[in-house]
Design a protein around this motif. Structure first.
Motif, PDB file in Angstrom:
ATOM      1  N   HIS A  14       0.810  10.227  11.853  1.00 27.58           N
ATOM      2  CA  HIS A  14      -0.107   9.166  11.348  1.00 27.58           C
ATOM      3  C   HIS A  14       0.079   9.428   9.850  1.00 27.58           C
ATOM      4  O   HIS A  14       0.436  10.124   9.242  1.00 27.58           O
ATOM      5  CB  HIS A  14      -1.670   9.607  11.930  1.00 27.58           C
ATOM      6  CG  HIS A  14      -2.128  10.959  11.415  1.00 27.58           C
ATOM      7  ND1 HIS A  14      -2.717  11.085  10.113  1.00 27.58           N
ATOM      8  CD2 HIS A  14      -2.037  12.180  12.109  1.00 27.58           C
ATOM      9  CE1 HIS A  14      -3.073  12.497  10.148  1.00 27.58           C
ATOM     10  NE2 HIS A  14      -2.711  13.031  11.307  1.00 27.58           N
ATOM     11  N   CYS A  15      -0.577   8.195   9.366  1.00 28.92           N
ATOM     12  CA  CYS A  15      -0.717   8.175   7.857  1.00 28.92           C
ATOM     13  C   CYS A  15      -2.067   9.156   7.538  1.00 28.92           C
ATOM     14  O   CYS A  15      -3.040   8.849   8.137  1.00 28.92           O
ATOM     15  CB  CYS A  15      -1.067   6.744   7.178  1.00 28.92           C
ATOM     16  SG  CYS A  15      -1.543   6.524   5.459  1.00 28.92           S
ATOM     17  N   HIS A  16      -1.969   9.975   6.554  1.00 26.70           N
ATOM     18  CA  HIS A  16      -2.784  10.822   6.019  1.00 26.70           C
ATOM     19  C   HIS A  16      -3.775  10.463   5.036  1.00 26.70           C
ATOM     20  O   HIS A  16      -4.888  11.123   4.505  1.00 26.70           O
ATOM     21  CB  HIS A  16      -2.314  11.968   5.767  1.00 26.70           C
ATOM     22  CG  HIS A  16      -2.898  13.137   6.223  1.00 26.70           C
ATOM     23  ND1 HIS A  16      -4.230  13.720   6.321  1.00 26.70           N
ATOM     24  CD2 HIS A  16      -2.477  14.227   7.210  1.00 26.70           C
ATOM     25  CE1 HIS A  16      -4.411  14.696   6.948  1.00 26.70           C
ATOM     26  NE2 HIS A  16      -3.536  15.038   7.436  1.00 26.70           N
ATOM     27  N   MET A  17      -3.782   8.879   4.724  1.00 29.68           N
ATOM     28  CA  MET A  17      -4.930   8.221   4.043  1.00 29.68           C
ATOM     29  C   MET A  17      -5.857   8.237   4.991  1.00 29.68           C
ATOM     30  O   MET A  17      -5.469   7.425   5.986  1.00 29.68           O
ATOM     31  CB  MET A  17      -4.615   7.001   3.236  1.00 29.68           C
ATOM     32  CG  MET A  17      -3.375   7.536   2.294  1.00 29.68           C
ATOM     33  SD  MET A  17      -2.975   6.025   1.347  1.00 29.68           S
ATOM     34  CE  MET A  17      -4.335   5.340   0.504  1.00 29.68           C
ATOM     35  N   GLN A  18      -7.025   9.046   4.964  1.00 29.74           N
ATOM     36  CA  GLN A  18      -7.927   9.051   6.175  1.00 29.74           C
ATOM     37  C   GLN A  18      -8.298   7.623   6.783  1.00 29.74           C
ATOM     38  O   GLN A  18      -8.480   7.416   7.647  1.00 29.74           O
ATOM     39  CB  GLN A  18      -9.046   9.927   5.699  1.00 29.74           C
ATOM     40  CG  GLN A  18      -8.689  11.329   5.576  1.00 29.74           C
ATOM     41  CD  GLN A  18      -7.750  11.886   6.714  1.00 29.74           C
ATOM     42  OE1 GLN A  18      -6.776  12.495   6.787  1.00 29.74           O
ATOM     43  NE2 GLN A  18      -8.574  11.802   7.989  1.00 29.74           N
ATOM     44  N   PHE A  19      -8.771   6.788   5.701  1.00 34.37           N
ATOM     45  CA  PHE A  19      -9.269   5.349   6.090  1.00 34.37           C
ATOM     46  C   PHE A  19      -7.937   4.565   6.875  1.00 34.37           C
ATOM     47  O   PHE A  19      -8.516   3.777   7.468  1.00 34.37           O
ATOM     48  CB  PHE A  19     -10.035   4.659   5.174  1.00 34.37           C
ATOM     49  CG  PHE A  19      -9.170   4.124   3.898  1.00 34.37           C
ATOM     50  CD1 PHE A  19      -8.453   4.907   2.939  1.00 34.37           C
ATOM     51  CD2 PHE A  19      -8.844   2.616   4.041  1.00 34.37           C
ATOM     52  CE1 PHE A  19      -7.840   4.361   1.990  1.00 34.37           C
ATOM     53  CE2 PHE A  19      -8.214   2.144   2.963  1.00 34.37           C
ATOM     54  CZ  PHE A  19      -7.501   2.919   1.852  1.00 34.37           C
ATOM     55  N   HIS A  20      -6.930   4.839   6.579  1.00 34.07           N
ATOM     56  CA  HIS A  20      -5.759   4.416   7.278  1.00 34.07           C
ATOM     57  C   HIS A  20      -5.590   4.626   8.618  1.00 34.07           C
ATOM     58  O   HIS A  20      -5.581   4.081   9.835  1.00 34.07           O
ATOM     59  CB  HIS A  20      -4.525   4.521   6.446  1.00 34.07           C
ATOM     60  CG  HIS A  20      -4.311   3.691   5.364  1.00 34.07           C
ATOM     61  ND1 HIS A  20      -3.047   3.646   4.667  1.00 34.07           N
ATOM     62  CD2 HIS A  20      -5.246   2.753   4.606  1.00 34.07           C
ATOM     63  CE1 HIS A  20      -3.089   2.619   3.732  1.00 34.07           C
ATOM     64  NE2 HIS A  20      -4.404   2.260   3.584  1.00 34.07           N
ATOM     65  N   SER A  21      -5.630   5.997   8.779  1.00 32.99           N
ATOM     66  CA  SER A  21      -5.630   6.598  10.147  1.00 32.99           C
ATOM     67  C   SER A  21      -6.608   6.237  10.970  1.00 32.99           C
ATOM     68  O   SER A  21      -6.477   5.836  12.053  1.00 32.99           O
ATOM     69  CB  SER A  21      -5.257   8.064  10.416  1.00 32.99           C
ATOM     70  OG  SER A  21      -6.242   8.743   9.058  1.00 32.99           O
ATOM     71  N   ASP A  44       0.833  -1.209   0.138  1.00 35.15           N
ATOM     72  CA  ASP A  44      -0.011  -0.024   0.062  1.00 35.15           C
ATOM     73  C   ASP A  44       0.691   1.162   0.076  1.00 35.15           C
ATOM     74  O   ASP A  44       1.971   1.170   0.313  1.00 35.15           O
ATOM     75  CB  ASP A  44      -0.903   0.152   1.299  1.00 35.15           C
ATOM     76  CG  ASP A  44      -1.996  -1.042   1.332  1.00 35.15           C
ATOM     77  OD1 ASP A  44      -2.314  -1.638   0.221  1.00 35.15           O
ATOM     78  OD2 ASP A  44      -2.382  -1.470   2.334  1.00 35.15           O
ATOM     79  N   MET A  45       0.159   2.260  -0.420  1.00 37.42           N
ATOM     80  CA  MET A  45       0.712   3.499  -0.409  1.00 37.42           C
ATOM     81  C   MET A  45       0.470   4.309   0.920  1.00 37.42           C
ATOM     82  O   MET A  45      -0.781   3.798   1.468  1.00 37.42           O
ATOM     83  CB  MET A  45       0.239   4.719  -1.583  1.00 37.42           C
ATOM     84  CG  MET A  45       0.575   3.899  -2.834  1.00 37.42           C
ATOM     85  SD  MET A  45       2.242   3.957  -3.365  1.00 37.42           S
ATOM     86  CE  MET A  45       2.616   5.960  -3.319  1.00 37.42           C
ATOM     87  N   HIS A  46       1.247   5.096   1.545  1.00 38.42           N
ATOM     88  CA  HIS A  46       1.053   5.533   2.820  1.00 38.42           C
ATOM     89  C   HIS A  46       1.528   7.028   2.813  1.00 38.42           C
ATOM     90  O   HIS A  46       2.266   7.271   1.852  1.00 38.42           O
ATOM     91  CB  HIS A  46       1.495   4.859   3.998  1.00 38.42           C
ATOM     92  CG  HIS A  46       1.054   3.653   4.124  1.00 38.42           C
ATOM     93  ND1 HIS A  46      -0.147   3.189   4.445  1.00 38.42           N
ATOM     94  CD2 HIS A  46       1.972   2.312   3.822  1.00 38.42           C
ATOM     95  CE1 HIS A  46      -0.049   1.622   4.411  1.00 38.42           C
ATOM     96  NE2 HIS A  46       1.052   1.290   4.178  1.00 38.42           N
ATOM     97  N   THR A  47       1.224   7.946   3.681  1.00 37.74           N
ATOM     98  CA  THR A  47       1.884   9.298   4.122  1.00 37.74           C
ATOM     99  C   THR A  47       2.180   9.249   5.727  1.00 37.74           C
ATOM    100  O   THR A  47       1.609   8.924   6.231  1.00 37.74           O
ATOM    101  CB  THR A  47       1.108  10.539   3.665  1.00 37.74           C
ATOM    102  OG1 THR A  47       0.591  10.821   4.670  1.00 37.74           O
ATOM    103  CG2 THR A  47       0.271  10.121   2.507  1.00 37.74           C
ATOM    104  N   GLY A 102      -6.377   3.034  12.594  1.00 37.31           N
ATOM    105  CA  GLY A 102      -5.400   2.830  13.526  1.00 37.31           C
ATOM    106  C   GLY A 102      -4.040   3.077  13.079  1.00 37.31           C
ATOM    107  O   GLY A 102      -3.010   2.660  13.887  1.00 37.31           O
ATOM    108  N   MET A 103      -3.823   3.624  12.017  1.00 33.54           N
ATOM    109  CA  MET A 103      -2.482   3.982  11.697  1.00 33.54           C
ATOM    110  C   MET A 103      -1.890   5.391  12.087  1.00 33.54           C
ATOM    111  O   MET A 103      -1.857   6.306  11.503  1.00 33.54           O
ATOM    112  CB  MET A 103      -2.422   3.969  10.011  1.00 33.54           C
ATOM    113  CG  MET A 103      -0.895   3.778   9.766  1.00 33.54           C
ATOM    114  SD  MET A 103      -0.953   3.425   7.834  1.00 33.54           S
ATOM    115  CE  MET A 103       0.733   2.649   7.741  1.00 33.54           C
ATOM    116  N   TYR A 104      -1.720   5.315  13.320  1.00 26.68           N
ATOM    117  CA  TYR A 104      -1.368   6.535  14.299  1.00 26.68           C
ATOM    118  C   TYR A 104      -0.416   6.014  15.253  1.00 26.68           C
ATOM    119  O   TYR A 104      -0.449   5.120  16.030  1.00 26.68           O
ATOM    120  CB  TYR A 104      -2.586   7.349  14.399  1.00 26.68           C
ATOM    121  CG  TYR A 104      -3.296   6.689  15.595  1.00 26.68           C
ATOM    122  CD1 TYR A 104      -4.619   6.074  14.859  1.00 26.68           C
ATOM    123  CD2 TYR A 104      -3.350   6.611  16.959  1.00 26.68           C
ATOM    124  CE1 TYR A 104      -5.637   5.340  15.890  1.00 26.68           C
ATOM    125  CE2 TYR A 104      -4.030   6.140  17.686  1.00 26.68           C
ATOM    126  CZ  TYR A 104      -5.279   5.294  17.254  1.00 26.68           C
ATOM    127  OH  TYR A 104      -6.058   4.469  17.953  1.00 26.68           O
TER     128      TYR A 104
HETATM  129 CU    CU Z   1      -1.385   4.452   5.102  1.00 24.59          CU
END
Ligand code: CU
Length: 361
Positions: free
Chosen positions: A309-316, A248-251, A319-321
């Protein structure tokens, strides 16, 4: 000599495949050009860690007892040559469980990004540069310097290392189980950060293979820096090595802080030069990508609990924080920081322990 070795390998592969080419390994150079002999040696262990539910966890460590995921951050100075001896202490039965194809060899390896190595240090099954269970192997990494005459860029920057053998020919199971770590190549004279942390963004919205409260287990009273506890005093130079694993891509985004987007994390030069460099607070990281970030903790903004956190909103949202806990200059957290949820909900599970460490749904 190099040309001769290359021709021999090519003709052997053409004649009968890799089994024959393995016999030609002695003809291949052990070290990259420019590395006459290693300047330094490191010993690394690959071990099995406590399982996370039924999920197998592996880690690299400078000792078997201190293995973790991510593994220890390696540091090199441009021009340096490093010999890393990897001992494989992962039980064969565990590697067999992770294997996706019964004809694939059992072993672990060390495959590095960014620096120079020969095929004998590639860390792949194809080149026989892996470590069967109970054995060891020395990998040689060379942090080649920039060459202005040749116009080559050198190797300074932020990289990572990982397994390339566990489970299948690309080490997908090894990486997914925790066999990865960071590598920083600095230039002579670069400032040395006070603290370095890894943010490895992966599948299933994971940071360092953990999510949500499991990604931040800092004890608010006595925080111990580690893979799940990002803590710094105000004014300290903090470095993050950001790596993308999985598919996946993340930020990478951090609150209250921004950074100069350079390859070494360092910003030097005149206004005219430094204006060419972007100042950012969010950067995309794709699979296999790596970059580094250097910030001064709490600079202008003070102590507190600063979200990462990851700024792909559905990732954060999934729990991606995690949090960078910035203490005051005396090492205390002033009251009113407003971050009671993770401080009280997760306790202080040690990194790599089964408790509070979970990536799967
Ligand atoms: Cu992400």
């Amino acid at each position: 000599m190099l040309v001769v070795a290359a021709i021999v390998v090519l003709s052997l592969v053409g004649a009968g495949g890799f089994a024959v080419a393995g016999g030609a390994a002695a003809l291949l150079p052990e070290r990259p050009e420019g590395c006459n002999q290693p300047d330094r040696t490191v010993t690394l262990y690959a071990v099995e860690l406590p399982r996370d539910g039924n999920q197998i966890r592996l880690g690299y460590g400078l000792t078997p007892q201190t293995a973790s995921y991510p593994g220890p951050t390696m540091e090199m100075i441009e021009g340096e040559c490093l010999a890393v001896t990897l001992h494989n202490q992962v039980p064969a039965a565990t590697l067999e469980q992770l294997r996706t194809d019964p004809t694939h060899p059992l072993g672990v390896s060390l495959h590095v990004h960014g620096v120079k190595y020969t095929q004998l240090s590639d860390g792949t099954a194809q080149s026989f540069s892996y470590v069967p269970p109970g054995q060891s192997r020395t990998y040689t990494w060379y942090a080649k310097k920039r060459d202005r005459t040749a116009g080559t860029p050198g190797t300074a920057g932020y990289w990572w290392y990982h397994d390339h053998v566990v489970g299948g020919p690309h080490g997908t199971k090894g990486i997914g189980s925790g066999l990865f770590g960071g590598l920083v190549v600095r230039r002579v004279g670069d400032p040395k950060p006070d603290r370095t942390y890894m943010s490895v963004f992966g599948d299933q919205q994971s940071i360092n293979l953990r999510r949500g409260a499991a990604a931040d287990t800092c004890d608010p009273v006595n925080p111990v820096p580690g893979p799940t506890c990002i803590v710094a005093k105000k004014g300290e130079r903090v470095e993050f090595i950001v790596v993308g694993i999985g598919n996946d891509m993340h930020t990478f985004h951090i609150h209250g802080h921004s950074w100069a987007d350079t390859r070494t994390g360092v910003l030097t030069g005149t206004n005219a030069e430094t204006d060419q460099v972007q100042t950012i607070d969010n950067k995309t990281v794709g699979p296999g990508d790596s970059f580094g970030v250097q910030i001064i903790a709490g600079d202008s903004v003070g102590p507190g609990h600063w979200m990462i956190h990851c700024h792909m909103q559905f990732h954060s949202d999934a729990g991606m924080y995690t949090t960078m806990h910035v203490l005051d200059e005396n090492g205390n957290m002033p009251p009113g920081g407003g971050h009671e949820h993770s401080a009280t909900s997760s306790g202080a599970a040690p990194a790599g322990s089964g408790a509070g460490v979970h990536q799967h749904k």
